[in-house]
Design an enzyme around this catalytic site. Structure first.
Site, PDB file in Angstrom:
ATOM      1  N   GLY A  16      16.618   5.530   3.584  1.00 43.20           N
ATOM      2  CA  GLY A  16      15.488   4.772   4.106  1.00 43.20           C
ATOM      3  C   GLY A  16      14.518   4.479   2.981  1.00 43.20           C
ATOM      4  N   THR A 139      11.432  10.181  -0.616  1.00 44.10           N
ATOM      5  CA  THR A 139      11.508  10.244   0.841  1.00 44.10           C
ATOM      6  C   THR A 139      10.128  10.337   1.445  1.00 44.10           C
ATOM      7  OG1 THR A 139      12.171  11.528   2.766  1.00 44.10           O
ATOM      8  CG2 THR A 139      11.990  12.756   0.737  1.00 44.10           C
ATOM      9  N   ASP A 141       9.692  11.636   4.141  1.00 50.93           N
ATOM     10  CA  ASP A 141       9.722  12.875   4.932  1.00 50.93           C
ATOM     11  C   ASP A 141       9.186  14.081   4.171  1.00 50.93           C
ATOM     12  OD1 ASP A 141      10.810  11.595   7.141  1.00 50.93           O
ATOM     13  OD2 ASP A 141      12.852  11.851   6.401  1.00 50.93           O
ATOM     14  N   MET A 186       7.410   9.035  12.143  1.00 52.02           N
ATOM     15  CA  MET A 186       8.763   9.393  11.757  1.00 52.02           C
ATOM     16  C   MET A 186       8.820  10.888  11.452  1.00 52.02           C
ATOM     17  SD  MET A 186      10.079   6.097   9.603  1.00 52.02           S
ATOM     18  CE  MET A 186      10.701   4.674  10.529  1.00 52.02           C
ATOM     19  N   GLY A 187      10.032  11.438  11.378  1.00 61.77           N
ATOM     20  CA  GLY A 187      10.201  12.870  11.114  1.00 61.77           C
ATOM     21  C   GLY A 187      11.236  13.426  12.067  1.00 61.77           C
ATOM     22  N   GLU A 243       8.935  11.838  15.851  1.00 63.82           N
ATOM     23  CA  GLU A 243       9.910  11.125  16.675  1.00 63.82           C
ATOM     24  C   GLU A 243      10.893  12.091  17.336  1.00 63.82           C
ATOM     25  OE1 GLU A 243      12.444   8.583  14.201  1.00 63.82           O
ATOM     26  OE2 GLU A 243      12.135   9.955  12.536  1.00 63.82           O
ATOM     27  N   LEU A 296       6.733   0.316   9.699  1.00 57.45           N
ATOM     28  CA  LEU A 296       5.485   0.018   9.001  1.00 57.45           C
ATOM     29  C   LEU A 296       4.983   1.215   8.199  1.00 57.45           C
ATOM     30  CD1 LEU A 296       3.027  -2.013  11.162  1.00 57.45           C
ATOM     31  CD2 LEU A 296       3.921  -2.526   8.892  1.00 57.45           C
ATOM     32  N   GLN A 297       5.202   2.438   8.727  1.00 54.90           N
ATOM     33  CA  GLN A 297       4.713   3.615   8.002  1.00 54.90           C
ATOM     34  C   GLN A 297       5.477   3.823   6.690  1.00 54.90           C
ATOM     35  OE1 GLN A 297       5.605   7.317  10.529  1.00 54.90           O
ATOM     36  NE2 GLN A 297       6.597   5.672  11.671  1.00 54.90           N
ATOM     37  N   ARG A 298       6.694   3.330   6.619  1.00 59.40           N
ATOM     38  CA  ARG A 298       7.450   3.359   5.354  1.00 59.40           C
ATOM     39  C   ARG A 298       6.973   2.299   4.381  1.00 59.40           C
ATOM     40  NH1 ARG A 298      12.098   5.855   5.181  1.00 59.40           N
ATOM     41  NH2 ARG A 298      13.244   6.331   7.063  1.00 59.40           N
TER      42      ARG A 298
END
Lengths: 397, 397
Positions: A16, A139, A141, A186-187, A243, A296-298
């Site tokens: 990602g 990442t 994450d 995300m997560g 998520e 969008l957060q990425r």
């Protein structure tokens, strides 16, 4: 492995994308352009999946003026992949690298990409093919071990922190309209990004009021009691939820929206936020809705952390310096220094220790409730966000 | 109505907030501070709902240095409401205004707020209470008639346009991972905000590829054929969909998530994006996911359009100037001029013509497919976004 005097280099991007993954690419390219020990500079199109099909770009053909613009662009300019190596792939990759006389390889990615690099390094040794391969961390994450944090996290964390401040402004303008708001981050396994929602929080009133992270079991009755109590006390409740949230039996909330598994057998899910909205409505009679910023957060180009961007560039450069020193089968790490003020240098760690290991949120970053971060977490993460977050003015009442 | 020589002023904010609704408040306050014809400057807390409870702030008590900071803050600094006047309310409001000797009233809001203002103006006339009441337009939905566009729309449109550019970058980095992406925008009846997703689109390849707006019936088979064809041609499909899409029978997609009606009897819905994700997956076998920025599109402080902010300030100022001229029962409008370059002046329109009327997307802004905008729409909306959108660099292939 002895340092080669000169060789061709290939760079790939995987997994990602992030808002700064191209800064690492450009850091590597610009470091490679600056030395006479690197011949051709190749780019894999769509990572190892493209390399297996010999989809290779000659990056020396790109106009030099393009690189500063690529540095600003979110996502993987080379294209990425989510491809798990098949048994016969490593040998085939080495064969292709040999054909192009590629002796240096940089692979920008997360855990899975580190595993890919590690297997290719082993295949090269087995084939007696002199290859220096270095993994560049990337990442949103923030779940790679041994590095203080991961390039890509700072910008995504900045997005989530600012989004939590901003979108709450609508809730508080009419708190009784939709008193409960869920922000889904995300997560899949690690709560770092969900926790980032609290980086703008200065007091009990500030959002978020509850964070739900994958590491902590979701205890429904406790959650509902918490929401009810916060609603009674301050009139609205902002919840940041990963998520993927699991109950005490390990079942994912909203798993009815489960859509299968990806190439790495990770389950694909949807629906945590909708699940919580329905739960709060049904059990507490409180109107709730959710924001799900998704990709969008990425990728948000208006929330890039300058610190994150510069660190991403730095690890790309450090990758080139490492292969030129003859290092291989390692990942570049960020090493934090807080004196005289926050800054990072780089280090290296063996890929063997990294591949497929996830760093989860440690206990000291969660308070007793396990649904809120500590100031230790804020001290850790705030410097990664670059410029101060925007806190909004309020009328005096 | 004759122009009063001097009177007290009250200002209120109503409805869903925007990123620039405070610029209108500050425009009005600063214009009021600059004249000696206005005595007290009051603010309703939570609009008319707060006024009915006499929740009133004395805005002259706020430090002058606060106003430039409030101008930058998204959402309603005074608090807003979504309150439909009950039969006995107008009389009660006039009674309260009389008690505070308030002769000027500005109400910042959308269609419903215009209706509120219109009813209060009638009640004042009936009570022989000399009151000048002016409505200040505000809505991200851009659905008020007689004004070229609505303050609040430009910033929300900017958010959606940039989000469409940015979040697509992740899709195209691995198009086969999730080839279909849905971006769900706000918009219950009007497609202006969904259409804004296409403001960064320069060619057929650029996102979005399909827009679904409330004004156009959703024809499932045609939609699926379109998605399949675009996927075959360019490998991925970006769809911007309004939160409310209706089929040919007028039923809302995803209405299973219907959660009731609000105070104005508007149905509350959820689930359009999830519906489309499931549809594309089931019928075409294509993996899809969605971004739902939710309140962020109203509130994002990193995507405020400078043009929108200045126009919001302008209509606030124009409201004060209008009441000082003795105007009442009117709404301020934006009047567009394209020579020598885009700019707006203000006008007035009778509230009778505005209240509860919605301006939908006209035919000339949609192409033959009704699922994409025309260049006429881009020419209309692009100037409202302020600074150019950020288009990202790509490697030459």
């Amino acid at each position: 492995m002895s340092a080669l005097t000169r060789g061709n280099l290939i760079i790939g991007q995987s997994g990602g994308a992030t808002a700064v993954i191209n800064a690492s690419l450009v850091g590597a390219v610009e470091a490679a352009l600056a030395t006479n020990r690197i011949g051709a500079i190749y780019g894999m199109q769509h990572g190892i999946e493209g390399l297996l099909k010999e989809e290779i770009l000659d990056l020396r053909q790109q106009p030099a003026s393009l690189w500063p613009r690529i540095k600003q662009a979110p996502s993987a300019a080379l294209g990425a992949c989510r491809y798990k190596l098949q048994d016969s792939d490593p040998e085939r990759v080495i064969e292709i690298l040999r054909r192009y006389d590629i002796r240096y390889m940089l692979y920008i990615g997360g855990n899975d990409s580190a595993d890919t690099s590690h297997r290719l390094a082993a295949a090269a040794r087995q084939s007696d093919y002199e290859l220096c391969i270095i993994s560049i961390p990337k990442t949103i994450d923030n779940d790679l071990p041994f590095t203080d944090h991961c390039p890509g996290y700072g910008s995504a964390a900045r997005f989530i922190a600012q989004a939590t401040i901003d979108s709450t402004m609508n809730t508080v303008s009419i708190p009784w309209h939709y008193p409960v708001k869920i922000i889904e981050t995300m997560g899949r396994d690690a709560g770092w990004l969900t926790a980032a929602s609290a980086l703008g929080k200065r007091d009990e009133q500030d959002p978020p009021h509850v964070i739900l992270i994958p590491e902590q079991p979701f205890i429904q009755d406790r959650f509902l009691a918490q929401v009810e109590q916060i609603h009674r006390r301050i009139g609205h409740v902002i919840i940041a939820a990963a998520e993927t949230i699991r109950d005490e039996q390990g079942r994912s909330l909203g798993a009815s929206g489960q859509v299968g598994v990806d190439a790495f057998q990770h389950p694909l899910l949807s629906g945590t936020a909708q699940y919580l909205v329905d739960l709060v409505k049904t059990r507490l009679g409180l109107r709730a809705r959710f924001d799900k910023p998704g990709d969008l957060q990425r990728m948000s180009s208006t929330n890039i952390s300058s610190v994150d961007q510069e660190e991403a560039y730095l690890v790309g450069q450090a990758g080139v310096q490492a292969v030129l020193r003859g290092e291989s089968d390692k990942m570049v790490t960020l090493v934090r220094h807080d004196e005289p003020r926050y800054h990072c240098t780089t280090g290296l760690v063996d890929l063997e220790q990294i591949a497929n290991v996830q760093r989860l949120m440690p206990d000291q970053y969660l308070d007793e409730s396990k649904t809120m971060v500590t100031t230790a977490f804020q001290d850790y993460a705030l410097p990664l966000l670059g410029a101060p977050l925007i806190h909004h003015a309020h009328l005096e009442k």
